[in-house]
Structures are given as structure tokens and as C-alpha cells.
Design a protein around this motif. Structure first.
Motif, mmCIF file in Angstrom:
data_model
loop_
_atom_site.group_PDB
_atom_site.id
_atom_site.type_symbol
_atom_site.label_atom_id
_atom_site.label_comp_id
_atom_site.label_asym_id
_atom_site.label_seq_id
_atom_site.Cartn_x
_atom_site.Cartn_y
_atom_site.Cartn_z
ATOM 1 N N GLN A 1 0.825 -1.146 -0.060
ATOM 2 C CA GLN A 1 0.081 -0.132 -0.061
ATOM 3 C C GLN A 1 0.835 1.142 -0.007
ATOM 4 O O GLN A 1 0.145 2.060 -0.944
ATOM 5 N N PHE A 2 2.479 1.385 0.454
ATOM 6 C CA PHE A 2 3.138 2.093 0.793
ATOM 7 C C PHE A 2 3.291 2.592 -0.707
ATOM 8 O O PHE A 2 3.599 3.505 -0.999
ATOM 9 N N LEU A 3 3.899 1.552 -1.582
ATOM 10 C CA LEU A 3 4.781 1.562 -2.663
ATOM 11 C C LEU A 3 3.890 2.476 -3.168
ATOM 12 O O LEU A 3 3.765 3.117 -4.758
ATOM 13 N N LYS A 4 1.967 2.407 -3.392
ATOM 14 C CA LYS A 4 0.895 2.159 -4.696
ATOM 15 C C LYS A 4 0.556 4.102 -3.939
ATOM 16 O O LYS A 4 0.817 4.540 -4.587
ATOM 17 N N ASP A 5 0.703 3.476 -2.722
ATOM 18 C CA ASP A 5 0.319 5.071 -2.165
ATOM 19 C C ASP A 5 1.502 6.204 -2.435
ATOM 20 O O ASP A 5 1.083 7.653 -3.240
ATOM 21 N N GLN A 6 2.656 5.753 -3.413
ATOM 22 C CA GLN A 6 3.874 6.799 -4.069
ATOM 23 C C GLN A 6 3.920 6.650 -5.351
ATOM 24 O O GLN A 6 4.774 7.298 -6.186
#
Length: 454
Positions: A175-180
Motif C-alpha cells: 500500500q505504501f508503494l502504491k500511495d507513492q
């Protein structure tokens, strides 16, 4: 029993252990249930490449009917139907489970280097809670879903079998990677320890430079060791300082004398080439026209300084070269490496000889808290990983070898470890080593000279 469907390219009739897992083939003909599993796979995946193994995973009592194939997103339904049929077949079978896995997942190819740095790994490791993670690397890892090498955050951990990785931590990283706005995958591998130094029993499993060559010249990349003691490392480079002294540089992890020992006890011990154990091995392999008694070990000098930083990453030692000691193939320059850049490199080492690889553009993160005998217990963020094509860039016995730019021979760092779970090697940047040596000897390094790569 239940069906493990956590990832589409690896399905099992019970909870699957983390990869990679060591296993042994079960000898003899397949028992009826294993043969039945093969028939089920052929029924649902008849147009796909298939291989069948009957294995016993080390540390487990049960045995596994392992079905290897090539996953593709279009095959997802067929794989699910096959595993559901296998589940019914094995539901009441004690001590036997089935698994369907993509060939590349069961035996991953060597990863490739990443060419751009996009991820803040500090934020990634903050999402790993109190797990016993060992390393975090960003490389191009084969993705069965995309069917090509893809930028991937590869995490290794000693507790990779815990369910919370899959229920909480991996989804949080994704999710962190997607948010970035980053299209990266996340892979978790089991790793208990980075590959340690060679024990005396393991040293003869690794190749040496031609046995007789070890005695007629001393070169960068040769075997070195403490006189009359087990343990082999690689001669990495020679440094000259402004006050006229000359030192050989190598790693000293394999020279320590057991748990809790300090490097202070190494001061004054003599370094020889080849190491005592490699001398023993070499003389077993000598050709008939050479006599062992005519071959003399080179006494290079005594250990005068060891790294005092306490960091697992900077595990170097200096031995002051005796007068008239001649070392061949000494690199004349060193250079700093930059984040966001890749470098084509080579190294000559005691165990694997000459190898070539690529320094990845992204720094790696190593958690020394769980590394055996590490004096520090912190997060190391300055290591760089090196990927190679068909074989490890370095293995135990190669530690201390200089990592050199392919064309110029300029030193960029020293080999420090190999990660058997991800097949990447790690190096300490030469800028870190040079800074520590300058402080340790109270003089500045004159040779090799610092240069800048184009």
C-alpha cells in the motif's frame, strides 16, 4: 488441512513454508497418492510444461508431492481447480501434502540490477514492526504474474513463516508503494544468516587459484590467513600512507576466534599467503613434478590495525607489509560511488576467482541485530548490493576482495557478505574504508589515489 492461496503462483494443500526451503528427494518410485497427484496436474495443466518431484523438506516430518509448472495469469482458474482437486485427494492423507509452484519461484534465477532509486527504504523498514528481518534490497526480480523481471522490494527475515507478514506487513508495504505511485512488487524470503566465513570443513569445497601459482607470486585476490591458524580471506588491496608505511588490506571476520572474541586480540599476528589451510589443500593437488618441500609460504607482515567502528559492515584489518614484500596487480586508484548509478564491476577472490557483476543503483538495508557475532546491533544503510548473472559474485573466503570497475580497475569497495536467499552479494563502499583507515593510522592514504569515474 486448508488450501494456501496467498500468492497465485504457489498453491498448497496446507500452509506453505516460506521460500527458499532446503529439501531432499525421496528415493524410489512414487507412491500411489503421489502418482495420483501427478495425474491430476496432467488433467488440468495438460498443455503446460510439468515436472514432478517427491521431496522431504528439511525440518518437517511430512513429505510433499511437488508439481512444477509455468504460471501465467490466464492459468489462474486452472491452477485453482487443480489444487482443489488435490486437496480432496490428500484431505485424509497424513504426512503427505501437495504443492503447485512456478519453476522460477521454486528456484529463482539470479536477480538483475535496478537502474533508478525511487523508494525510501527507511519508510519501508518502519512498516516491518518487530519482525526479525535481515535485509531489504531493491532489484529486478522475476515476476510470474508479469512474466518478466520486475522492480521488486525483496525482504529476507528469520521469521518469514509468521502469518502477520501476510496479514499485515506485506500488505502495508504494498500500500505504501502504491500511495507513492510506484509499480513495484514485494517478495519475502526466509534467511537465517548471511553466509558466514568458511569453517575448516567447508574450505575445501571452494576452488583456489592453480595450486603452484600461490607460491611463486603474491597477488591481489590471493588467499591470506593468520599463520598456523584456520581461516581464509582474500587480499583486497595495498595502501601506502604519507609517512611511508605500506599495508595490506583484507577482511578479518574469519580470523576471529569464536563468539565474543575481540579484534584487539588479532594485533601482532602474522599474515601469510596462502592461508595455512589453503596451503594444506594446495599441496594435496600439486602436480607430480613439483615437490611440496620446495614451495614456501609468503610471510606478508603482521596485523597492526583493525576497524574500531564496531560496525559489521566495516570488517577490515591492516597488516604492515614486511620490507621488500612484492604484491602484484595492485590497483592504483579508488573512487566513490553515487546513489542512483549502476557500475559494472569485477573481483578476484580466493574462493570464486574472477567474477563480474553490477552494483545496483539502490543502497541496501541490513539489520545487524540478528547477524551472528556482529558487535553492533543497528540498521546499516550504506551497503550496496551486487548482482551477477550465473553465479555468486562472492562467497565465503572472498571477503575482503576489492570490487573494481571493469575497465579501469578502480576500487569501489570491498566484498563483505553473500545472501543465499536472494543471490546478491554485498560490498562496503571504499570511501567508508578509506575514511576509517586514515583515522586509524593517523596519516593519509597516498596510494591508491582517489579518482572520479566518468
Amino acid at each position: 488441512m486448508f488450501i494456501d492461496k496467498r500468492v497465485p503462483y504457489r498453491l498448497g494443500t496446507s500452509k506453505l513454508p516460506p521460500l527458499p526451503i532446503e529439501s531432499d528427494l525421496v528415493e524410489g518410485r512414487f507412491p500411489p497418492k503421489v502418482q495420483e497427484a501427478c495425474d491430476i496436474a496432467k488433467e488440468y495443466l495438460k498443455d503446460e510444461p510439468l515436472s514432478f518431484l517427491y521431496i522431504h523438506r528439511r525440518g518437517e516430518e511430512r513429505k510433499t508431492a511437488l508439481i512444477l509448472s509455468l504460471y501465467a495469469p490466464a492459468l489462474k482458474d486452472k491452477w485453482h481447480k487443480a489444487i482443489e482437486k488435490l486437496y480432496k485427494c490428500f484431505e485424509h492423507e497424513e504426512g503427505l501434502v501437495a504443492e503447485i509452484v512456478d519453476y522460477h519461484v521454486h528456484n529463482p534465477p539470479f536477480p538483475k540490477s535496478i537502474t533508478t532509486v525511487e523508494v525510501d527504504l527507511h519508510q519501508v523498514i518502519a512498516l516491518l514492526d518487530d519482525h526479525e528481518w535481515m535485509t531489504v534490497d531493491i532489484v529486478r526480480w522475476y515476476s510470474p504474474i508479469r512474466q518478466e523481471d520486475w522492480p521488486t522490494v525483496v525482504i529476507t527475515a528469520r521469521d518469514a513463516g509468521q502469518d502477520s507478514w501476510w496479514s499485515k506487513n506485506i500488505p502495508a508495504v504494498e500500500q505504501f508503494l502504491k500511495d507513492q505511485g510506484l509499480d513495484l512488487e514485494v517478495v519475502l524470503q526466509f534467511l537465517d544468516q548471511l553466509l558466514p566465513g568458511l569453517s575448516s570443513e567447508e574450505q575445501d569445497k571452494h576452488d583456489l587459484r592453480a595450486a603452484h601459482d600461490l607460491y611463486f607470486s603474491s597477488e591481489i585476490g590471493d588467499s591470506v590467513g593468520i599463520q598456523n591458524m584456520d581461516g581464509s580471506e582474500t587480499l583486497g588491496c595495498v595502501v601506502s600512507v604519507e609517512d611511508g608505511r605500506e599495508f595490506g588490506v583484507t577482511a578479518c571476520r574469519n580470523f576471529r576466534q569464536g563468539p565474543g572474541s575481540t579484534q584487539i586480540g588479532l594485533i601482532g599476528l602474522s599474515i601469510q599467503s596462502p592461508s595455512s589451510y589453503d596451503d594444506f589443500l594446495s599441496k594435496k593437488w600439486l602436480s607430480k613434478d613439483l615437490k611440496a618441500e620446495d614451495l614456501h609460504i609468503s610471510n606478508l607482515g603482521k596485523i597492526s590495525t583493525v576497524s574500531s567502528s564496531g560496525s559489521w559492515l566495516t570488517d577490515w584489518c591492516l597488516f604492515e607489509l614486511l620490507p621488500r614484500t612484492c604484491i602484484f596487480r595492485v590497483p592504483e586508484s579508488w573512487a566513490r560511488i553515487e546513489d542512483g548509478k549502476t557500475y559494472q564491476v569485477k573481483k578476484q577472490g580466493r574462493s570464486t576467482g574472477l567474477t563480474q557483476g553490477t552494483i545496483s543503483a539502490s543502497p541496501s538495508v541490513i539489520n545487524s541485530k540478528y547477524i551472528k557475532h556482529a558487535q553492533d546491533a543497528g540498521i546499516i544503510t550504506s551497503a550496496r548490493c551486487i548482482v551477477s548473472k550465473d553465479m555468486p559474485f562472492c562467497l565465503p573466503g572472498d571477503y575482503g576482495a576489492s570490487v573494481q570497475e571493469n575497465n579501469s580497475g578502480t576500487i569501489l569497495g570491498l566484498c563483505v557478505a553473500y545472501n543465499q536467499a536472494t543471490k546478491v552479494s554485498y560490498m562496503t563502499p571504499m570511501a567508508t574504508i578509506v575514511g576509517e583507515i586514515n583515522d586509524a593510522v593517523a596519516s593519509k592514504i597516498k596510494e591508491p589515489k582517489e579518482t572520479q569515474l566518468e
